[in-house]
Write a protein that holds these residues in place. Structure first.
Motif, short mmCIF file in Angstrom:
data_model
loop_
_atom_site.label_atom_id
_atom_site.label_comp_id
_atom_site.label_asym_id
_atom_site.label_seq_id
_atom_site.Cartn_x
_atom_site.Cartn_y
_atom_site.Cartn_z
N ASN A 1 0.78 -1.39 -0.15
CA ASN A 1 0.09 -0.14 0.06
C ASN A 1 0.96 1.18 -0.04
OD1 ASN A 1 -2.83 -0.38 0.06
ND2 ASN A 1 -2.18 -1.69 1.91
N ASN A 2 0.27 2.34 -0.50
CA ASN A 2 0.70 3.64 -0.36
C ASN A 2 0.73 4.44 1.28
OD1 ASN A 2 1.11 3.75 -2.84
ND2 ASN A 2 -0.58 4.91 -3.46
N ILE A 3 1.50 4.91 1.81
CA ILE A 3 1.37 5.63 3.09
C ILE A 3 0.60 6.76 2.75
CG2 ILE A 3 2.17 6.34 5.14
CD1 ILE A 3 4.62 4.47 4.70
N ARG A 4 -0.36 7.15 3.13
CA ARG A 4 -1.05 8.55 2.81
C ARG A 4 -1.29 9.30 3.94
NH1 ARG A 4 -1.19 9.90 -2.09
NH2 ARG A 4 -2.70 11.55 -1.50
N LYS A 5 -1.07 8.60 5.31
CA LYS A 5 -1.14 9.50 6.64
C LYS A 5 0.03 8.90 7.57
CE LYS A 5 -4.73 10.62 9.93
NZ LYS A 5 -5.93 10.67 10.41
N MET A 6 0.48 9.78 8.17
CA MET A 6 1.52 9.45 9.43
C MET A 6 1.20 10.21 10.42
SD MET A 6 5.55 9.57 9.31
CE MET A 6 5.96 8.51 7.71
N ILE A 7 0.95 9.65 11.78
CA ILE A 7 0.76 10.33 12.83
C ILE A 7 2.15 10.09 13.63
CG2 ILE A 7 -0.55 10.43 14.89
CD1 ILE A 7 -2.99 9.28 13.50
N ILE A 8 2.67 11.03 14.06
CA ILE A 8 4.08 11.22 14.85
C ILE A 8 3.52 11.62 16.16
CG2 ILE A 8 5.98 11.69 15.09
CD1 ILE A 8 6.23 12.33 12.13
N SER A 9 3.57 10.69 17.33
CA SER A 9 3.50 11.10 18.47
C SER A 9 4.65 11.19 19.69
CB SER A 9 2.18 10.18 19.21
OG SER A 9 1.21 9.75 18.22
N SER A 10 4.58 12.18 20.45
CA SER A 10 5.58 12.31 21.36
C SER A 10 4.90 11.92 22.66
CB SER A 10 6.26 13.53 21.39
OG SER A 10 5.27 14.62 21.65
N GLU A 11 5.42 12.14 23.87
CA GLU A 11 4.76 12.00 25.17
C GLU A 11 3.27 12.76 25.25
OE1 GLU A 11 6.86 12.62 28.51
OE2 GLU A 11 5.81 11.38 29.83
N ASN A 12 3.34 14.01 24.77
CA ASN A 12 2.22 14.87 24.81
C ASN A 12 1.69 15.65 23.71
OD1 ASN A 12 2.23 14.81 28.06
ND2 ASN A 12 4.15 15.71 27.75
N ASP A 13 2.41 15.41 22.59
CA ASP A 13 2.09 16.11 21.39
C ASP A 13 1.96 15.00 20.25
OD1 ASP A 13 1.74 19.06 21.15
OD2 ASP A 13 3.41 18.82 22.68
N ARG A 14 1.21 15.67 19.22
CA ARG A 14 0.99 14.82 17.95
C ARG A 14 1.16 15.61 16.80
NH1 ARG A 14 -4.48 11.29 16.98
NH2 ARG A 14 -3.02 9.78 18.06
N ALA A 15 1.73 15.19 15.80
CA ALA A 15 2.02 15.77 14.45
C ALA A 15 1.33 14.96 13.60
CB ALA A 15 3.27 15.88 13.94
N VAL A 16 0.52 15.54 12.57
CA VAL A 16 -0.13 14.43 11.47
C VAL A 16 0.24 14.97 10.12
CG1 VAL A 16 -2.39 13.89 10.69
CG2 VAL A 16 -2.28 14.48 12.89
N LEU A 17 0.93 13.86 9.27
CA LEU A 17 1.32 14.28 7.94
C LEU A 17 0.52 13.79 7.00
CD1 LEU A 17 5.12 13.64 8.52
CD2 LEU A 17 4.05 15.87 8.41
N HIS A 18 0.25 14.48 5.96
CA HIS A 18 -0.55 13.76 4.76
C HIS A 18 -0.08 13.96 3.61
CE1 HIS A 18 -4.46 13.84 7.14
NE2 HIS A 18 -3.95 14.99 7.87
N GLY A 19 -0.33 12.98 2.62
CA GLY A 19 0.40 13.07 1.38
C GLY A 19 0.85 11.76 0.75
#
Ligand SMILES: Cc1cc2nc3c(=O)[nH]c(=O)nc-3n(C[C@H](O)[C@H](O)[C@H](O)COP(=O)(O)OP(=O)(O)OC[C@H]3O[C@@H](n4cnc5c(N)ncnc54)[C@H](O)[C@@H]3O)c2cc1C
Length: 363
Positions: free
Chosen positions: A72-90
């Motif tokens: 599959n393609n990766i279309r979304k990546m959620i990067i989490s630290s202890e208290n934060d979260r980043a969401v990458l799309h593409g």
């Protein structure tokens, strides 16, 4: 020319396919009884770390005649630290499967190989050199290279993972940068179907990390994943890899012996991506044997990527959880998001240049 390839994994099989295209038929010696006879796990290609190659599947097909398919393609990546979260799309990358599965990458390569594979092989490279003009060391085991030549070992890593059953979006992956679950390392979730995924964590075996108990890190991680995706994941299989070596050989070729894949130094220190470099080293060794290039020269960009990747790892390893929270916040900004997803930026090269002072830092 009589070529022996030790190891029917990514680099060994890519080497065999490339040799065959030039009319050279190698003999492949494989320790196990079948290709890919090991635990099943999901792995990924992240183009952001492989630029200027944008799509490794298209590149391998168009440039080298090696045909592979991602799961599959990766279309979304959620990067989490202890208290934060980043969401990458593409278009962030590709997912594939490894090991005992008909769709695994090694199995896809195997189907393109015509040469003989001798399974359950016990031969050493010294044995093979007595009957072959050239030997390709492609055992996936850097410790084997270290017995033969100088090998700079930058770190070793402990990995623990599992196949879990649940409900997943096949195009969404999760990454955790949190020292309480993977000290100076990272943890991830890579789905390989709508019902199955690999979850794993890995951290370096530095002396100050010896105090951590892998079982309790694992429990923390497992419960955190279950909580975040709001599912009680069922573990159906497990694996553990100890002292996985990350390093690079000093000579990609020693007389008539070539070192490919992990035996060359394919695994990128940040964060364990080795599949593309493994396949490329197999191709390049074959090209050298067929007079189409010089292995030492062809592998120079991989050596530079290794160095850039090591600088990135050394920099991120310095960060405590508070700073990891800030890093994740930064990744979540539009600017960082577009730097990661812009296909024309050599992100690893850029980071390697900026972070090169960290190459001198010992952790
Ligand atoms: C848990 C884990 C997760 C990973 N995740 C990723 C990821 O997401 N993305 C990524 O790009 N990379 C990832 N990697 C790294 C990647 O899998 C490797 O870099 C790549 O498989 C190396 O290819 P290779 O050809 O060197 O070895 P392999 O593909 O491992 O093949 C080696 C072959 O040699 C055989 N062999 C061993 N010893 C002998 C011997 N003495 N004689 C004959 N045959 C022998 C083995 O049985 C095997 O078939 C991961 C690695 C691990 C351990």
């Amino acid at each position: 020319m009589k070529v022996a390839i030790m190891g029917a994994g990514l680099s060994g099989l890519a080497c065999a396919i490339t040799l065959e295209k030039q009319g050279v038929v190698p003999t492949i010696f494989e320790k196990r009884s079948k290709v890919g006879d090991r635990f099943v796990n999901g792995e990924a290609f992240l183009p952001a770390l492989n630029r200027p190659i944008k799509d490794c599947y298209a590149y391998l097909a168009e440039k080298h005649g090696i045909y592979l398919q991602p799961l599959n393609n990766i279309r979304k990546m959620i990067i989490s630290s202890e208290n934060d979260r980043a969401v990458l799309h593409g278009q962030l990358g590709f997912l594939n499967i490894r090991g005992r599965d008909e769709d695994s990458l090694e199995f896809q390569l195997y189907k393109q190989v015509k040469s003989e594979i001798i399974f359950n092989s016990q031969y050493t490279y010294e044995n093979l050199l007595q009957n072959f003009t050239h030997v390709i060391v492609a055992t996936g085991d850097a410790a084997y290279t270290a017995k033969i030549q100088d090998f700079t070992q930058d770190l070793t890593v402990t990995l623990k993972g599992a196949t879990v059953e649940g409900t997943f979006d096949k195009r969404h992956v999760g990454i955790w940068l949190d020292n309480t679950i993977a000290p100076q390392g990272y943890a991830y979730l890579l789905p390989f179907s709508e019902k199955e995924a690999t979850i794993a964590l890995g951290y370096p075996d530095y002396p100050h990390n010896q105090k951590f108990d892998i079982k309790s890190l694992w429990n923390k991680f497992y419960h955190r994943v279950c909580k975040e995706i709001e599912q009680e994941l069922r573990i159906t299989d497990q694996f553990e890899v100890t002292r996985y070596i990350i390093g690079i050989c000093s000579a990609p070729r020693l007389a008539n012996t070539f070192f490919t894949g992990n035996c060359f130094g394919a695994i990128m220190p940040a964060y364990g991506f080795g599949q593309l470099a493994a396949i490329l080293t197999g191709i390049y060794a074959a090209q050298d044997l067929c007079g189409l290039g010089n292995y030492f020269e062809l592998t120079k960009p991989l050596r530079q990527s290794y160095k850039n990747s090591l600088a990135l790892r050394r920099a991120v390893e310095q960060l405590d959880n508070h700073k990891l929270d800030l890093l994740v916040k930064l990744i979540n900004t539009n600017l960082a998001n577009s730097l990661i997803t812009t296909p024309n930026l050599n992100l690893l090269g850029f980071l390697g240049f900026v972070l090169r002072p960290y190459l001198l830092k010992r952790v």
